[in-house]
Design a protein around this motif. Structure first.
Motif, PDB file in Angstrom:
ATOM      1  N   VAL A  33       3.790  30.810 -14.832  1.00  0.00           N
ATOM      2  CA  VAL A  33       4.697  30.949 -13.922  1.00  0.00           C
ATOM      3  C   VAL A  33       5.988  32.222 -14.616  1.00  0.00           C
ATOM      4  CG1 VAL A  33       5.839  28.189 -13.864  1.00  0.00           C
ATOM      5  CG2 VAL A  33       6.206  29.864 -15.666  1.00  0.00           C
ATOM      6  N   ILE A  34       6.236  32.626 -13.694  1.00  0.00           N
ATOM      7  CA  ILE A  34       7.069  33.575 -14.032  1.00  0.00           C
ATOM      8  C   ILE A  34       8.618  34.040 -14.159  1.00  0.00           C
ATOM      9  CG2 ILE A  34       7.277  36.711 -12.569  1.00  0.00           C
ATOM     10  CD1 ILE A  34       4.737  36.020 -11.476  1.00  0.00           C
ATOM     11  N   SER A  35       9.272  34.301 -14.866  1.00  0.00           N
ATOM     12  CA  SER A  35      10.705  34.571 -15.707  1.00  0.00           C
ATOM     13  C   SER A  35      10.833  36.055 -15.340  1.00  0.00           C
ATOM     14  CB  SER A  35      11.175  34.004 -16.538  1.00  0.00           C
ATOM     15  OG  SER A  35      12.591  34.243 -16.173  1.00  0.00           O
ATOM     16  N   GLU A  45       1.703  39.642 -10.330  1.00  0.00           N
ATOM     17  CA  GLU A  45       1.318  37.983  -9.431  1.00  0.00           C
ATOM     18  C   GLU A  45      -0.141  37.756 -10.158  1.00  0.00           C
ATOM     19  OE1 GLU A  45      -0.440  35.669  -6.423  1.00  0.00           O
ATOM     20  OE2 GLU A  45       0.020  37.493  -5.669  1.00  0.00           O
ATOM     21  N   GLU A  46      -0.905  36.919  -9.851  1.00  0.00           N
ATOM     22  CA  GLU A  46      -1.636  35.973 -10.063  1.00  0.00           C
ATOM     23  C   GLU A  46      -2.275  34.747  -9.433  1.00  0.00           C
ATOM     24  OE1 GLU A  46      -3.942  37.122 -13.760  1.00  0.00           O
ATOM     25  OE2 GLU A  46      -2.031  36.159 -13.750  1.00  0.00           O
ATOM     26  N   LYS A  47      -3.649  33.939  -8.824  1.00  0.00           N
ATOM     27  CA  LYS A  47      -3.113  33.364  -8.016  1.00  0.00           C
ATOM     28  C   LYS A  47      -2.699  31.905  -9.321  1.00  0.00           C
ATOM     29  CE  LYS A  47      -7.118  30.493  -5.997  1.00  0.00           C
ATOM     30  NZ  LYS A  47      -8.719  30.269  -5.947  1.00  0.00           N
ATOM     31  N   SER A  48      -2.918  32.000 -10.311  1.00  0.00           N
ATOM     32  CA  SER A  48      -2.773  31.237 -11.095  1.00  0.00           C
ATOM     33  C   SER A  48      -1.141  30.745 -11.393  1.00  0.00           C
ATOM     34  CB  SER A  48      -2.792  31.399 -12.292  1.00  0.00           C
ATOM     35  OG  SER A  48      -2.590  32.252 -13.175  1.00  0.00           O
ATOM     36  N   PHE A  56       6.202  36.422  -2.725  1.00  0.00           N
ATOM     37  CA  PHE A  56       5.321  35.949  -3.153  1.00  0.00           C
ATOM     38  C   PHE A  56       4.576  34.326  -3.213  1.00  0.00           C
ATOM     39  CE2 PHE A  56       5.921  32.685  -7.202  1.00  0.00           C
ATOM     40  CZ  PHE A  56       5.289  33.482  -8.166  1.00  0.00           C
ATOM     41  N   PRO A  57       3.591  34.038  -3.729  1.00  0.00           N
ATOM     42  CA  PRO A  57       2.793  33.060  -3.045  1.00  0.00           C
ATOM     43  C   PRO A  57       2.860  31.494  -3.213  1.00  0.00           C
ATOM     44  CG  PRO A  57       1.196  34.295  -4.095  1.00  0.00           C
ATOM     45  CD  PRO A  57       2.236  34.707  -4.169  1.00  0.00           C
ATOM     46  N   GLY A  58       3.770  31.120  -5.246  1.00  0.00           N
ATOM     47  CA  GLY A  58       4.393  30.013  -5.099  1.00  0.00           C
ATOM     48  C   GLY A  58       5.988  29.957  -4.394  1.00  0.00           C
ATOM     49  N   MET A  59       6.073  28.810  -4.992  1.00  0.00           N
ATOM     50  CA  MET A  59       7.390  28.834  -5.179  1.00  0.00           C
ATOM     51  C   MET A  59       8.384  29.638  -6.360  1.00  0.00           C
ATOM     52  SD  MET A  59       6.167  25.738  -3.506  1.00  0.00           S
ATOM     53  CE  MET A  59       7.991  25.353  -3.402  1.00  0.00           C
ATOM     54  N   ILE A  60      10.057  29.546  -5.518  1.00  0.00           N
ATOM     55  CA  ILE A  60      10.785  30.145  -5.964  1.00  0.00           C
ATOM     56  C   ILE A  60      11.525  29.118  -6.287  1.00  0.00           C
ATOM     57  CG2 ILE A  60      12.404  32.323  -6.030  1.00  0.00           C
ATOM     58  CD1 ILE A  60       9.959  33.918  -3.915  1.00  0.00           C
ATOM     59  N   VAL A  61      12.296  29.212  -7.866  1.00  0.00           N
ATOM     60  CA  VAL A  61      13.549  28.521  -7.681  1.00  0.00           C
ATOM     61  C   VAL A  61      14.707  29.431  -8.368  1.00  0.00           C
ATOM     62  CG1 VAL A  61      14.146  26.892  -9.464  1.00  0.00           C
ATOM     63  CG2 VAL A  61      11.605  26.679  -9.011  1.00  0.00           C
TER      64      VAL A  61
END
Length: 348
Positions: A97-99, A138-141, A170-175
């Motif tokens: 994840v990214i923060s 950002e990476e696929k993981s 961003f290809p993932g979820m954003i919280v």
């Protein structure tokens, strides 16, 4: 509408058969309950299990917040929602994840508990988002991007246009953690939930609503996400007392708004008084119920206040916060004591 984000959910979660409690299997009116192995004697209703889906409470929250009931998740504080989202989207030892940094420390703790790598991307010196820097790492993981707005400990609201840009790229979820949104002049991003499948908003009753001791957090997201969160959570995660108390507090919204207004008024007053002190080098703009203050010899100020029984938070060891204290806006009396002690330190 095609949902490309369902592929982010872990396979074992997709295939999960959630626990079905007695209260899940019956809804409606009955006089005799012999299905849940409860003590049959009346203990002020607490001998009975609570509603596992908090139906009445969600109905009221829906009316107050303007969010559909099926888009509301309630957790044991926002921390439960944070942990559940890790368990839904992140494969331990594989995903990441990214923060943003600095921000709320629980994102890292939850990542460590779930054995998920977390990558921190620094905010700008003015505590604003660096969209290019986030997308560069950002990476696929990477399954989740954690944002906090108003941010903790800086207190500023993140640029909503930048968040919308990230939602597109961003290809993932954003919280977006909006624990302090009630103190902000900016509006919540929850209105974007119906059109954004990768957006999850966190809010809480711990701050503006004055119910930190009850531990009730909210998540707003599209129905498919909420259904998975309800499948993963413990069946009775919100007790009956808390459900009833929060429901009653929601009926006092005018009183809550007055308290919020008073806190914001005090925030302005405290800023004005602190600006008069040489010991205070900078007060960062705040849309929250706290201030990030850069002080001369911050650690000594922190210790001196502590010796006088005034407890603030030393954030000097946090990136971009060197020499900074985080000070919650208290009651008028509490703020006056704090300001008095700061003035004494300023003269030393």
């Amino acid at each position: 509408m095609e949902n490309k984000y369902i592929s982010l959910v872990r396979d074992n979660i997709k295939n999960l058969k959630p626990y079905s409690s007695a209260r899940h299997e019956f809804s409606g009116h009955a006089d005799i309950f012999l299905d849940a192995n409860e003590n049959p004697n009346d203990h002020h209703i607490y001998n009975r299990y609570p509603d596992p889906l908090q139906t009445r409470l969600k109905r009221k929250i829906s009316a107050v917040k303007g969010v559909k009931e099926e888009s509301i998740f309630l957790g044991n504080g926002s921390d439960e929602a944070i942990d559940i989202l890790f368990r839904i989207f992140c494969e331990p030892g594989k995903d990441s994840v990214i923060s943003i940094e600095p921000s709320y420390g629980m994102y890292r703790v939850a990542a460590d508990i779930n054995n998920v790598k977390i990558k921190n991307v620094s905010l700008t010196p003015d505590f604003e988002l660096d969209v290019d820097a986030i997308l560069a790492v950002e990476e696929k993981s990477d399954k989740i991007l954690w944002l906090c707005s108003p941010n903790n400990p800086s207190g500023n609201t993140l640029n909503p246009q930048m968040i919308l840009e990230l939602l597109d790229k961003f290809p993932g979820m954003i919280v977006v953690d909006e624990a302090y949104i009630d103190f902000s002049n900016e509006v919540s991003m929850k209105s974007f939930v119906p059109e954004r499948q990768n957006l999850i908003i966190l809010q809480t009753f711990s701050k503006a609503w004055g119910l930190a001791g009850l531990r009730i957090g909210m998540a707003f997201a599209q129905q498919w996400i909420i259904e998975i969160m309800n499948a993963v959570k413990p069946p009775y995660n919100i007790n009956s007392y808390s459900q009833d108390f929060v429901l009653n507090q929601l009926r006092k919204i005018d009183d809550v708004r007055k308290e919020i207004s008073k806190i914001k008024q005090e925030r302005g007053r405290v800023i004005e008084r602190l600006e008069e002190l040489d010991i205070v080098e900078k007060i960062y703009p705040s849309e929250a119920n706290f201030l990030l203050i850069k002080c001369k010899d911050a650690r000594n100020v922190f210790k001196s206040l502590q010796e006088k029984g005034v407890i603030v938070r030393d954030r000097s060891n946090v990136p971009l916060c060197e020499g900074c204290l985080r000070v919650t806006i208290g009651t008028e009396r509490e703020n006056e004591v704090f300001l008095k002690e700061m003035k004494i330190l300023d003269k030393q």
